[in-house]
Design a protein around this motif. Structure first.
Motif, short mmCIF file in Angstrom:
data_model
loop_
_atom_site.label_atom_id
_atom_site.label_comp_id
_atom_site.label_asym_id
_atom_site.label_seq_id
_atom_site.Cartn_x
_atom_site.Cartn_y
_atom_site.Cartn_z
N PRO A 39 46.12 -41.46 64.46
CA PRO A 39 47.57 -41.64 64.25
C PRO A 39 48.19 -40.47 63.49
N GLU A 40 47.44 -39.93 62.52
CA GLU A 40 47.95 -38.81 61.73
C GLU A 40 48.09 -37.56 62.60
N GLU A 41 47.13 -37.36 63.52
CA GLU A 41 47.20 -36.19 64.40
C GLU A 41 48.35 -36.30 65.39
N VAL A 42 48.60 -37.51 65.88
CA VAL A 42 49.74 -37.72 66.77
C VAL A 42 51.04 -37.38 66.04
N THR A 43 51.14 -37.82 64.81
CA THR A 43 52.34 -37.54 64.01
C THR A 43 52.54 -36.05 63.82
N GLU A 44 51.46 -35.33 63.56
CA GLU A 44 51.56 -33.87 63.38
C GLU A 44 51.98 -33.19 64.67
N LYS A 50 59.07 -31.06 67.22
CA LYS A 50 60.44 -31.06 66.71
C LYS A 50 60.77 -29.75 66.00
N GLU A 51 59.81 -29.24 65.22
CA GLU A 51 60.03 -28.00 64.48
C GLU A 51 60.20 -26.81 65.42
N ILE A 52 59.38 -26.75 66.45
CA ILE A 52 59.45 -25.63 67.40
C ILE A 52 60.78 -25.64 68.15
N LYS A 53 61.28 -26.81 68.51
CA LYS A 53 62.54 -26.90 69.24
C LYS A 53 63.72 -26.45 68.39
N GLN A 54 63.56 -26.45 67.07
CA GLN A 54 64.64 -26.04 66.18
C GLN A 54 64.60 -24.54 65.87
N ARG A 55 63.58 -23.85 66.34
CA ARG A 55 63.44 -22.43 66.03
C ARG A 55 63.89 -21.55 67.19
N ASN A 56 63.91 -20.21 66.91
CA ASN A 56 64.47 -19.31 67.91
C ASN A 56 63.54 -19.11 69.11
N GLY A 57 64.02 -18.32 70.06
CA GLY A 57 63.33 -18.18 71.34
C GLY A 57 61.91 -17.68 71.27
N THR A 83 44.75 -25.18 63.61
CA THR A 83 44.89 -25.19 62.14
C THR A 83 44.51 -26.56 61.57
N LYS A 84 43.60 -27.25 62.26
CA LYS A 84 43.13 -28.57 61.81
C LYS A 84 44.28 -29.54 61.63
N PHE A 85 45.23 -29.47 62.56
CA PHE A 85 46.41 -30.34 62.57
C PHE A 85 47.25 -30.19 61.32
N ASP A 86 47.30 -28.97 60.82
CA ASP A 86 48.18 -28.62 59.71
C ASP A 86 49.39 -27.90 60.31
N THR A 87 50.45 -28.64 60.55
CA THR A 87 51.64 -28.08 61.19
C THR A 87 52.24 -26.95 60.38
N ASP A 88 52.29 -27.10 59.07
CA ASP A 88 52.90 -26.08 58.22
C ASP A 88 52.15 -24.75 58.33
N LYS A 89 50.85 -24.81 58.42
CA LYS A 89 50.06 -23.57 58.53
C LYS A 89 50.34 -22.86 59.85
N LEU A 91 53.11 -23.16 61.67
CA LEU A 91 54.48 -22.67 61.61
C LEU A 91 54.57 -21.39 60.79
N ALA A 92 53.80 -21.30 59.72
CA ALA A 92 53.81 -20.09 58.90
C ALA A 92 53.32 -18.89 59.70
N ARG A 93 52.32 -19.10 60.55
CA ARG A 93 51.82 -18.02 61.41
C ARG A 93 52.92 -17.57 62.38
N LEU A 94 53.57 -18.52 63.01
CA LEU A 94 54.58 -18.20 64.01
C LEU A 94 55.81 -17.54 63.39
N GLU A 95 56.12 -17.89 62.15
CA GLU A 95 57.33 -17.37 61.50
C GLU A 95 57.11 -16.01 60.85
N ASP A 96 55.88 -15.53 60.82
CA ASP A 96 55.63 -14.21 60.29
C ASP A 96 56.31 -13.17 61.18
N GLU A 97 57.18 -12.34 60.60
CA GLU A 97 57.98 -11.42 61.40
C GLU A 97 57.12 -10.39 62.13
N ALA A 98 56.07 -9.91 61.48
CA ALA A 98 55.19 -8.94 62.14
C ALA A 98 54.50 -9.57 63.34
#
Length: 433
Positions: A39-44, A50-57, A83-89, A91-98
């Motif tokens: 259940p925790e993995e489904v939630t993640e 939802k987080e990806i849909k709110q971000r840029n192209g 990332t072992k179902f760690d969404t924040d981790k 997202l941090a990779r994807l948001e890195d500008e480099a």
């Protein structure tokens, strides 16, 4: 269910249904995949969506880069599973500008669809120095890649390209080779849902000296680009592992994520390794030099080389000449059949000059030339250059390099080590008219 599982461009913005993650129409009975989630993995997974849909192209482009061959729940699971179902981790990779800019740069070049044009050398020449290719499918439908370390020559490879240029090869492999193979697997089996490959690594003839600084940098570029396509390794089978590697592996795997380590199997016994490959891959899909009945990887490379720019080329001979500092001469022999002719050229990034000659069976030297890299060795890595030595050559000849001299002297500016004294001799061979 069917509507929810279509690729994202067909979902009209609908949120992924929980039941689609919990009870997919096509189910892989393995932890971390839709249908086998806590259940925790489904939630993640839902939060990541939802987080990806709110971000840029660019973030959506990266995540959904395989959406034309992969159902959306599997895409979401693949990324957060990395990332072992760690969404924040993740997202941090994807948001890195480099990280994002590296993707944009490759996208501007369309991920290098024409590798020969991008690298300015033929596929067969490239693979003669870097023996890596996809060939056939595993029993579960996954494409299979093969690498032979005894046919990997870092010095020869870096006569053709810079270390940075190897990124073009890896982008090309993921986007223009791996993805089309997934399309073919899906066409054969409509229930195929794995965006994964089986990797086979043959360590026969490998030595610890091959893992030099340049090879390490190439590996870093490969793993860096693999981060854009996480969890695409189904398993890796390492065969013919020498004792030094087997011992090192027992230590290395302690520092690898347990899930990744479980995907890697190491076999030092050749027969055990072959049996394992036969368990995973049908004989007709397995190359003959790996124990199957298919074409050998060498034959596959030669065949693919025929689709190069010069389609008349029937085969190649590729030899590496190394002029060590202070050495007077280095040579190689090129031998043809009676009905063959060849064109001889030299690739190099050496910052040193070399005088070349070609001598025939009668001892007559009929070609000479000097080769000097034209790049700015003080500011940038020298670019590769290619020079044609001779064409319409017949019989057996000896190519000789001599008189090495440094181009740039007296500079006190600190620079990375520069390539010196390596020259890749390539003979394109065709049938005589």
């Amino acid at each position: 269910n069917d509507q929810a599982e279509k690729p994202p461009q067909q979902q009209h913005g609908a949120v992924i249904a929980r039941q689609c993650l919990e009870n997919p129409s096509i189910k892989i009975v393995e932890r971390g995949y839709p249908g086998v989630l806590t259940p925790e993995e489904v939630t993640e997974c839902q939060r990541f969506y939802k987080e990806i849909k709110q971000r840029n192209g660019v973030h959506q482009e990266i995540v959904y880069s395989c959406s034309d061959v992969e159902l959306e729940p599997y895409t979401l699971c693949r990324f957060v599973r990395a990332t072992k179902f760690d969404t924040d981790k993740m997202l941090a990779r994807l948001e890195d500008e480099a990280f994002a800019e590296r993707w944009r740069e490759a996208k501007r070049a369309d991920f290098y669809p024409d590798l020969e044009q991008s690298l300015n050398c033929s596929i067969s020449t490239l693979f003669s120095q870097y023996h890596f290719l996809y060939c056939g499918n595993a029993k579960n439908g996954c494409p299979v890649s093969y690498m032979k370390t005894d046919s990997i020559n870092t010095e020869g490879l870096l006569c053709l390209m810079t270390v940075e240029d190897t990124q073009k090869f890896f982008w090309h492999q993921f986007v223009h080779v791996f993805k089309p193979l997934l399309h073919k697997a899906l066409a054969k089996d409509s229930n195929f849902v794995r965006c994964e490959a089986v990797a086979v690594l043959d360590l026969k003839g490998a030595s610890s000296s091959q893992l030099n600084a340049d090879a390490t940098e190439v590996i870093k570029h490969m793993t860096g680009i693999a981060d854009y396509f996480p969890e695409t390794l189904h398993c890796m089978i390492i065969i013919n592992a020498a004792s030094w590697f087997s011992m090192a592996w027992t230590i290395i795997k302690r520092f690898i994520d347990p899930r990744t380590a479980r995907k890697i199997e190491v076999y030092s016994n050749a027969e055990k390794g072959k049996r394992r490959l036969m368990e995973l891959i049908d004989a007709n899909q397995l190359p003959s030099n790996f124990g199957g009945t298919g074409l050998s990887t060498h034959e596959e490379i030669q065949g693919r080389g025929k689709s190069s720019v010069d389609s008349r080329t029937a085969r190649q001979i590729v030899k590496l000449i190394h002029l060590k500092k202070g050495s007077d001469v280095s040579r190689c022999e090129l031998k043809l059949e009676h009905d063959e002719v060849m064109k001889i050229k030299v690739y190099t990034r050496s910052v040193c000059t070399a005088s070349f000659s070609i001598t025939n069976n009668e001892g007559q030297s009929f070609v000479k030339g000097n080769f000097v890299d034209k790049g700015d060795t003080e500011c940038t890595p020298p670019r590769p250059c290619c020079t044609e030595l001779a064409s319409n050559v017949k019989g057996t000849v000896v190519v000789e390099a001599s008189k090495m001299e440094a181009i740039s002297k007296g500079s006190k500016k600190k620079t990375p080590p520069l390539p010196m004294g390596y020259f890749l001799v390539v003979a394109d061979i065709e049938k005589a008219a």
